[in-house]
Design a protein around this motif. Structure first.
Motif, short mmCIF file in Angstrom:
data_model
loop_
_atom_site.label_atom_id
_atom_site.label_comp_id
_atom_site.label_asym_id
_atom_site.label_seq_id
_atom_site.Cartn_x
_atom_site.Cartn_y
_atom_site.Cartn_z
N GLY A 238 47.52 45.15 25.84
CA GLY A 238 48.04 46.47 25.56
C GLY A 238 47.08 47.62 25.65
O GLY A 238 47.33 48.68 25.08
N ALA A 239 45.96 47.50 26.38
CA ALA A 239 45.01 48.61 26.49
C ALA A 239 45.51 49.63 27.51
O ALA A 239 46.28 49.32 28.42
N ASP A 240 45.02 50.85 27.37
CA ASP A 240 45.33 51.89 28.36
C ASP A 240 44.63 51.59 29.69
O ASP A 240 45.20 51.79 30.76
N VAL A 241 43.38 51.14 29.60
CA VAL A 241 42.57 50.91 30.79
C VAL A 241 41.86 49.57 30.68
O VAL A 241 41.32 49.23 29.62
N TYR A 242 41.86 48.83 31.78
CA TYR A 242 41.07 47.61 31.91
C TYR A 242 40.00 47.87 32.97
O TYR A 242 40.32 48.17 34.11
N LEU A 243 38.74 47.77 32.55
CA LEU A 243 37.61 48.08 33.43
C LEU A 243 36.97 46.79 33.91
O LEU A 243 36.64 45.91 33.11
N LEU A 244 36.79 46.67 35.22
CA LEU A 244 36.05 45.56 35.81
C LEU A 244 34.96 46.16 36.68
O LEU A 244 35.21 46.58 37.81
N LYS A 245 33.76 46.21 36.14
CA LYS A 245 32.63 46.79 36.88
C LYS A 245 31.78 45.67 37.47
O LYS A 245 31.24 44.83 36.74
N THR A 246 31.66 45.65 38.77
CA THR A 246 30.88 44.67 39.52
C THR A 246 31.17 43.25 39.05
O THR A 246 30.26 42.47 38.81
N ILE A 247 32.45 42.94 38.94
CA ILE A 247 32.90 41.61 38.56
C ILE A 247 33.54 40.89 39.76
O ILE A 247 33.18 39.75 40.06
N ILE A 248 34.44 41.57 40.44
CA ILE A 248 35.25 40.91 41.46
C ILE A 248 34.41 40.39 42.61
O ILE A 248 34.70 39.34 43.20
N HIS A 249 33.32 41.09 42.96
CA HIS A 249 32.53 40.67 44.11
C HIS A 249 31.79 39.35 43.86
O HIS A 249 31.30 38.72 44.80
N ASP A 250 31.72 38.92 42.60
CA ASP A 250 31.03 37.67 42.28
C ASP A 250 31.86 36.43 42.62
O ASP A 250 31.33 35.32 42.58
N TRP A 251 33.16 36.62 42.94
CA TRP A 251 34.07 35.49 43.00
C TRP A 251 34.82 35.43 44.32
O TRP A 251 35.18 36.46 44.88
N PRO A 252 35.11 34.20 44.82
CA PRO A 252 36.00 34.07 45.98
C PRO A 252 37.42 34.47 45.61
O PRO A 252 37.74 34.69 44.42
N ASP A 253 38.29 34.57 46.60
CA ASP A 253 39.62 35.15 46.39
C ASP A 253 40.41 34.45 45.29
O ASP A 253 41.08 35.11 44.48
N GLU A 254 40.37 33.14 45.24
CA GLU A 254 41.19 32.41 44.27
C GLU A 254 40.83 32.79 42.85
O GLU A 254 41.71 33.11 42.02
N GLN A 255 39.54 32.77 42.54
CA GLN A 255 39.11 33.11 41.18
C GLN A 255 39.25 34.61 40.91
O GLN A 255 39.60 35.02 39.80
N ALA A 256 38.98 35.44 41.91
CA ALA A 256 39.14 36.88 41.73
C ALA A 256 40.60 37.22 41.41
O ALA A 256 40.89 38.05 40.55
N THR A 257 41.52 36.56 42.11
CA THR A 257 42.94 36.78 41.83
C THR A 257 43.31 36.31 40.44
O THR A 257 44.09 36.95 39.73
N ALA A 258 42.72 35.19 40.01
CA ALA A 258 43.01 34.68 38.66
C ALA A 258 42.57 35.67 37.59
O ALA A 258 43.28 35.89 36.59
N ILE A 259 41.40 36.28 37.79
CA ILE A 259 40.93 37.29 36.83
C ILE A 259 41.90 38.46 36.78
O ILE A 259 42.31 38.92 35.69
N LEU A 260 42.30 38.95 37.94
CA LEU A 260 43.22 40.10 37.99
C LEU A 260 44.59 39.74 37.43
O LEU A 260 45.25 40.59 36.81
N ARG A 261 45.03 38.52 37.62
CA ARG A 261 46.32 38.12 37.03
C ARG A 261 46.24 38.08 35.52
O ARG A 261 47.22 38.39 34.83
N ASN A 262 45.09 37.68 34.98
CA ASN A 262 44.93 37.73 33.53
C ASN A 262 44.98 39.17 33.03
O ASN A 262 45.55 39.45 31.96
#
Length: 360
Positions: A238-262
């Protein structure tokens, strides 16, 4: 017929400079020894300097002379060294100090020595060298190296904040979750700039141990909660903003998508996700993101993505990319929920910070 190579001595000299690792390693040792800190008040004889930093005078002279030849430090008289403008950011007290940015970490160095494996196979050199261990899993068993890595990663935050903060529209935001927060220096800077904002820092338990002190020094601990956890597990809702700073580039597509789905599962329909990353572009221009892409390949197993690749990634996770704002350091990507979360929208609408200041 073979084409006769063009004779260009300037190119040979330039390649020699670019391929050299002697100077980069020597810079990193000077950072470890805090040499620049000892020269703040002016030049010093090398025997005095060596005594203060715990080095051999003759050996230190050789290292400093090598760097002075590249404009880093200066030998003002024989065996007396001082700072140059290029050496100033190596001071710990510099507003944009990079002293912590250049640690000499053996696990990394061993991995770079096996970069050929990554280029031949597409696999991480780090995993190849360290028995299949993932980069961040390694730190759970090596706390000293974990702290050095986090300090290195966060040492650039003052510069990134200066360039990125104007592109972050947080004027109406009241709650923010920093997903993969590290020690919290970046969000501490945001809280300093936005007095109505409250935040949750979330990272692995062994990572966030230093966060309470970072927040206290910044004077924002009363508006920030620290949580130890993984972004592969359910996130604060329920937050207004979810910040991901220099997180997504650490992961291949499958795991990056899992983080974003969470993130999507935790977000309200009107929440925003803000991603701070380098965005790759085609062409021959100099681009930090392209260099970091090789680091992601060698160490993390992730990659720097293009705008179309980010759009596809976000779309798979249930977001719509609304805008990209380039800055002189990184880009700010803002996305909004496009469809209900795959497992049903778990968002409750509760404030993200129900007990500001509580640490865990």
């Amino acid at each position: 017929m073979p084409v006769t190579p063009r004779i260009d001595l300037a190119s040979v000299t330039r390649l020699t400079e670019l391929a050299d690792y002697i100077v980069p390693f020597t810079i990193r040792v000077m950072c470890d020894l805090a040499v620049a800190d000892q020269l703040i008040e002016g030049p010093l004889p090398v025997d005095v300097l060596a005594r203060r930093v715990g080095a051999d005078p003759a050996a230190l002279t050789r290292g400093l002379r090598a760097l002075a030849g590249r404009g880093i430090f200066t030998e003002v008289t024989p065996e007396v060294f001082g700072l140059t403008p290029l050496a100033e950011p190596l001071r710990s007290d510099h507003p944009f100090s990079v002293r912590e940015c250049f640690p000499l970490m053996p696990p990394d160095i061993y991995s770079w020595a096996r970069l050929t494996h990554s280029l031949r196979t597409g696999e991480t050199a780090f995993g190849h060298v360290h028995g299949g261990t993932r980069y961040y899993d390694h730190f759970a068993d090596h706390p000293y190296e974990c702290v050095r890595f986090e300090r290195s990663a966060e040492s650039v935050n003052p510069f990134v904040l200066r360039t990125v903060a104007p592109a972050l529209d947080l004027r109406t935001a009241r709650t923010l979750v920093d997903v993969g927060s590290g020690h919290g220096t970046f969000v501490a800077g945001l809280l300093t700039r936005h007095r109505e904002l409250h935040a949750i820092l979330l990272d692995l338990p062994h990572v966030v141990t230093e966060a309470p002190d970072v927040l206290a020094r910044a004077g924002v601990a009363d508006r920030c909660e620290v949580r130890g956890g993984s972004f592969f597990d359910p996130l604060p809702e329920g937050a207004d903003v979810y910040l991901l700073k220099t997180i997504i580039h650490d992961w291949p597509d499958e795991q990056a998508t899992a983080i974003l789905r969470n993130v999507r599962a935790a977000a309200r329909p009107d929440s925003r996700v803000v991603i701070v990353e380098s965005v790759s572009r085609y062409g021959n221009h100099d681009d930090t993101g392209k260099v970091m892409d090789v680091k992601a390949l060698a160490l993390f197993g992730g990659r720097t993505r293009t705008e179309p690749e980010f759009r596809a990634l976000l779309d798979d996770a249930g977001f719509r990319l609304a805008r990209i704002t380039p800055t002189s350091s990184m880009s700010v990507l803002e996305a909004v929920p496009a469809v209900p979360a795959p497992d049903g929208d778990r968002a409750t609408g509760r404030p993200a910070v129900a007990a500001a200041g509580r640490t865990a």
